[in-house]
Design an enzyme around this catalytic site. Structure first.
Site, short mmCIF file in Angstrom:
data_model
loop_
_atom_site.label_atom_id
_atom_site.label_comp_id
_atom_site.label_asym_id
_atom_site.label_seq_id
_atom_site.Cartn_x
_atom_site.Cartn_y
_atom_site.Cartn_z
N HIS A 36 30.81 69.34 36.30
CA HIS A 36 31.86 68.75 37.12
C HIS A 36 32.82 69.87 37.53
O HIS A 36 32.97 70.87 36.83
CB HIS A 36 32.59 67.70 36.28
N ASP A 62 32.07 69.30 27.61
CA ASP A 62 32.76 68.29 28.41
C ASP A 62 32.07 66.95 28.17
O ASP A 62 31.01 66.66 28.72
CB ASP A 62 32.69 68.68 29.89
N GLN A 66 31.62 62.21 30.53
CA GLN A 66 30.63 61.22 30.96
C GLN A 66 29.92 60.58 29.78
O GLN A 66 29.45 59.45 29.86
CB GLN A 66 29.59 61.88 31.87
N LYS A 71 36.95 56.56 31.31
CA LYS A 71 35.49 56.44 31.43
C LYS A 71 34.87 55.82 30.18
O LYS A 71 33.65 55.73 30.07
CB LYS A 71 34.87 57.81 31.70
N CYS A 88 32.23 65.21 42.70
CA CYS A 88 32.95 66.35 42.10
C CYS A 88 32.00 67.25 41.33
O CYS A 88 32.37 67.84 40.31
CB CYS A 88 34.08 65.87 41.19
#
Length: 410
Positions: A123, A199, A202, A225, A366
């Site tokens: 991202h 990260d 998600q 999220k 993104c």
């Protein structure tokens, strides 16, 4: 209605009742990779704080403030348990994953000649903070990814050298849903003394996360999220990270003592939380934890994988439709990216909304490198993303809408 008790089979109809009905009944919501819907328990907690218990935290001796402080620390402890954090890690609350990654970037004392290793799946939030340092002589090395989203660990490790300061990698792609071999990569980085950042934005809402197994130094995620409110996220830091990084933001709440000559920081995590925290959002996120556990239970994940497989198979059967990625449905984690020949993804998404009330994401999500270099598409994709409150009828409606667009524009 409360989330299921442990051992009770997942029921999507019951799960839907945990959310305000108008959010699900007024349209077909298939943009869960962008943000999940908000459970009623979270909305009630936010409202209760603002109407009954509004106070500051960590700064006052009166009882309401003390209770608010205690509530925040209870949520922190609950998330450390949820993430299976090793006991010597700390968990920092912050405005979100983007802010967390930037905080880490500000904290690293980069030198000319240093390099950061990332992947083509990232991202923008896990690319741009590192690219900012290129004018200072820092190189950002991007690991290529196969068209199906597969990432070879050896390709990552091959880019490590003595001047690699950080490896920053996604836990789960927001374009394809695939997961790099994160634990293997973090172990390789650790053996070389390289900081590892994962990260998890998600991933957190779509599978159980175990930081003890991942072995990363830094883990970031956003609440919105993962069934929580907007405006809050987390930054988990290992002892190795705490040794190498300094809090990038200074101010009230983060300092133990201030004199004319110097100041003394609070111990982490509080030394990393300068300013008034997002109190309502933290408490609201805590209220979402039972829903998150429900959504990431094995039977809920199996249910979403079944919906995903049905959607992929039916879309592939439509002429002029390209579904990206060759992975099994369970490896997509509810994400299905596709395009219709000769139509921009934005036009497709707009038509699905106008004609069928279907909400999907369109564009590069993104993640420009993932779209342009991995999928080789110039305008991005249409992305449908499923959650456990979605139904077979939602899938059928999307397939019907795509068929209608293909037939209408022949």
């Amino acid at each position: 209605m409360q989330p299921r008790e442990d051992g009770e089979r997942f029921n999507p109809i019951v799960f839907r009742t945990l959310f305000p009905t108008q959010a699900l009944d007024s349209a077909v919501y298939l943009d869960n990779a962008a943000t999940t819907l908000t459970p009623a328990s979270v909305i009630e907690t936010l409202t209760h704080y603002y109407t009954h218990t509004r106070s500051t935290a960590g700064r006052s001796a009166y009882r309401r403030a003390a209770q608010t402080t205690h509530s925040i620390e209870t949520v922190r402890s609950s998330f450390m348990q949820q993430l299976r954090c090793p006991p010597d890690y700390v968990l920092v609350f912050c405005p979100g994953a983007t802010a967390a990654i930037n905080m880490v970037a500000w904290s690293i004392a980069f030198r000319p000649g240093d390099n950061v290793v990332v992947t083509a799946l990232e991202h923008h939030a896990n690319l741009l903070p590192w690219w900012r340092y290129r004018p200072r002589g820092v190189t950002v090395r991007v690991v290529p990814v196969h068209p199906d989203g597969h990432l070879d660990a050896t390709d990552v490790v091959h880019l490590f050298d003595r001047q690699t300061r950080l490896m920053a990698v996604t836990h789960m792609s927001n374009v394809l849903g695939v997961m790099p071999p994160v634990a293997e990569l973090c172990a390789a980085a650790r053996r070389r003394g390289i900081l590892s950042l994962v990260d998890g934005t998600q991933a957190l809402g779509h599978l159980p996360v175990n930081l003890a197994e991942l072995g990363c130094d830094i883990y970031v995620a956003s609440a919105h999220k993962a069934y929580g409110p907007t405006g809050v996220g987390l930054l988990a830091l290992s002892p190795h990270a705490l040794e190498l990084l300094q809090p990038p933001i200074l101010g009230g709440g983060a300092v133990a003592q201030v004199t004319r000559e110097d100041f003394e920081m609070e111990a982490p995590p509080h030394g990393w939380e300068a300013g008034t925290p997002p109190i309502a959002e933290i408490l609201g996120w805590g209220a979402s934890l039972p829903v998150l556990r429900h959504a990431t239970s094995p039977d809920a994940l199996e249910y979403v994988a079944g919906l995903t497989e049905e959607l992929v198979n039916r879309l592939k059967a439509i002429p002029q439709v390209t579904v990206y990625g060759a992975m099994p449905a369970s490896a997509r984690h509810g994400i299905v990216s596709f395009n219709i020949d000769h139509l921009s993804p934005h036009r497709v998404a707009a038509m699905l909304d106008e004609m069928y009330g279907i909400m999907v994401r369109s564009g590069e999500h993104c993640a420009s490198l993932a779209c342009r270099e991995v999928l080789r598409v110039s305008q991005g994709t249409v992305r449908a993303s499923l959650a456990p409150y979605n139904t077979p009828q939602d899938v059928a409606t999307l397939v019907e809408g795509v068929r209608w667009i293909v037939q209408a524009l022949r």
